[in-house]
Enzyme design. Structure first.
Site, PDB file in Angstrom:
ATOM      1  N   TYR A  10      37.310  31.197  37.066  1.00 31.51           N
ATOM      2  CA  TYR A  10      36.672  31.477  38.356  1.00 31.51           C
ATOM      3  C   TYR A  10      35.380  32.237  38.070  1.00 31.51           C
ATOM      4  O   TYR A  10      35.414  33.392  37.671  1.00 31.51           O
ATOM      5  CB  TYR A  10      37.640  32.295  39.211  1.00 31.51           C
ATOM      6  CG  TYR A  10      37.179  32.689  40.602  1.00 31.51           C
ATOM      7  CD1 TYR A  10      35.997  32.212  41.158  1.00 31.51           C
ATOM      8  CD2 TYR A  10      37.957  33.552  41.371  1.00 31.51           C
ATOM      9  CE1 TYR A  10      35.601  32.581  42.432  1.00 31.51           C
ATOM     10  CE2 TYR A  10      37.582  33.930  42.649  1.00 31.51           C
ATOM     11  CZ  TYR A  10      36.414  33.445  43.175  1.00 31.51           C
ATOM     12  OH  TYR A  10      36.023  33.821  44.433  1.00 31.51           O
ATOM     13  N   VAL A  42      36.418  24.963  47.116  1.00 32.01           N
ATOM     14  CA  VAL A  42      37.321  26.051  47.510  1.00 32.01           C
ATOM     15  C   VAL A  42      36.580  26.796  48.613  1.00 32.01           C
ATOM     16  O   VAL A  42      35.905  27.792  48.366  1.00 32.01           O
ATOM     17  CB  VAL A  42      37.662  26.939  46.306  1.00 32.01           C
ATOM     18  CG1 VAL A  42      38.707  27.985  46.684  1.00 32.01           C
ATOM     19  CG2 VAL A  42      38.164  26.092  45.140  1.00 32.01           C
ATOM     20  N   THR A  62      38.406  35.581  49.306  1.00 31.47           N
ATOM     21  CA  THR A  62      38.653  35.494  50.745  1.00 31.47           C
ATOM     22  C   THR A  62      39.997  36.106  51.110  1.00 31.47           C
ATOM     23  O   THR A  62      40.183  36.617  52.218  1.00 31.47           O
ATOM     24  CB  THR A  62      38.582  34.030  51.211  1.00 31.47           C
ATOM     25  OG1 THR A  62      37.335  33.466  50.782  1.00 31.47           O
ATOM     26  CG2 THR A  62      38.674  33.913  52.718  1.00 31.47           C
ATOM     27  N   LYS A 102      36.275  27.056  38.970  1.00 31.84           N
ATOM     28  CA  LYS A 102      35.695  27.204  40.305  1.00 31.84           C
ATOM     29  C   LYS A 102      34.417  28.016  40.155  1.00 31.84           C
ATOM     30  O   LYS A 102      34.439  29.144  39.641  1.00 31.84           O
ATOM     31  CB  LYS A 102      36.648  27.929  41.257  1.00 31.84           C
ATOM     32  CG  LYS A 102      36.001  28.235  42.612  1.00 31.84           C
ATOM     33  CD  LYS A 102      36.739  29.305  43.388  1.00 31.84           C
ATOM     34  CE  LYS A 102      35.947  29.669  44.644  1.00 31.84           C
ATOM     35  NZ  LYS A 102      36.543  30.829  45.362  1.00 31.84           N
TER      36      LYS A 102
END
Length: 299
Positions: free
Chosen positions: A133, A205, A45, A161
């Site tokens: 991630y 998240v 993001t 994540k």
């Protein structure tokens, strides 16, 4: 253990290599006021791969200074060059960050033995705890369950994540948690936040927390408390936002464009995009205004 809502904040830009400094200050204060449990910078993001190393360092330094220890700051160090990941990690530690986030190197495809070895070599050189991630749509490589199990043996790796949106995979990871009870398992897609927390995950998240941090904090807390009725109502609001704002544009970049455009309309930060992307044009911007009005989102 890291729990709760850790928004992956957008990177406010004024031009190709210039931060919107005042916008960053307003954005950080906005999400902190919403009660978030941490802040993640230089993620998807945050358009991290499209930013210069100079700008990434400025963002790290300024964000850590603005947060001033009120919540943990997590810094993305994903890179195609091993040494650049280490250098960014060192700078993050010197700036006051609390943890690092690493996706697989995203140019050459990685086999699982190669990926595990990469992590085994990298983790001991890092000055801060590391979250893996899992973002296979962007990296071409998944952290397979067995690779995660092996990574759990490394004390410096403290969580993962998962942005795969694959709940079968997520359930398989939950089954590993007894191996490391203090390991954090966080979900990326906000549409799965309630479900993942109810089933044993530790938080999210969530990009939408840039815009409505309190909504996602409340949803996490309701799910964590197993308040099913309240969680269902808040989940419906998240889905409504997801199926309106994130679909204004036609391309996969629409989610970030939509968030940045909405933040600009609320007077929080500029919506300049790192190239090759561009901000929404007036027709799309008007649709974002209508979504904000429909959802009763104001500054």
């Amino acid at each position: 253990m890291m729990r709760g809502i850790i928004p992956p904040i957008v990177t406010p830009l004024r031009s190709r290599d210039e931060l919107d400094v005042e916008g960053l200050e307003r954005l950080v204060q906005h999400v902190l006021a919403g009660g978030v449990h941490g802040i993640f910078i230089l993620g998807t993001t945050g358009e991290a791969p499209g930013l210069s190393y100079r700008l990434r360092r400025e963002l790290i330094e300024r964000t850590c200074r603005l947060v001033a220890g009120r919540v943990p700051v997590l810094v993305g160090i994903t890179d195609t060059a091993f040494v650049e990941a280490v250098h960014m990690a060192q700078f993050a530690a010197e700036s006051g960050a609390q943890a690092l986030v690493l996706a697989p190197p995203y140019y050459f495809p990685n086999s699982q033995p190669e990926l595990l070895e990469y992590v085994q070599h990298l983790a001991p050189e890092l000055p801060l705890p590391l979250f893996l991630y899992n973002m296979p749509t962007h990296t071409k490589t998944i952290f397979e369950v067995e690779t995660v199990r092996r990574a759990m043996d490394m004390p410096n790796i403290v969580g993962l994540k998962d942005s795969s949106a694959n709940m079968v995979y997520f359930h398989q990871l939950i089954r590993l948690l007894p191996q490391r009870p203090q390991w954090s398992l966080l979900v990326g897609p906000e549409e799965l936040l309630a479900e993942s927390v109810l089933l044993g995950g530790h938080g999210g998240v969530c990009g939408g927390a840039n815009l409505r941090p309190r909504l996602y904090v409340d949803l996490y807390e309701a799910a964590h408390a197993r308040d099913f009725e309240h969680a269902a109502a808040l989940h419906a609001e998240v889905i409504h936002l997801s199926t309106t704002l994130y679909r204004v544009g036609r391309h996969s970049s629409a989610i970030i464009k939509g968030l940045k455009c909405a933040l600009r309309e609320l007077g929080i930060c500029d919506d300049f995009m790192a190239e090759p992307f561009h901000r929404f044009r007036e027709e799309e911007r008007e649709r974002v205004r209508k979504v904000l009005a429909e959802l009763k989102i104001t500054a």
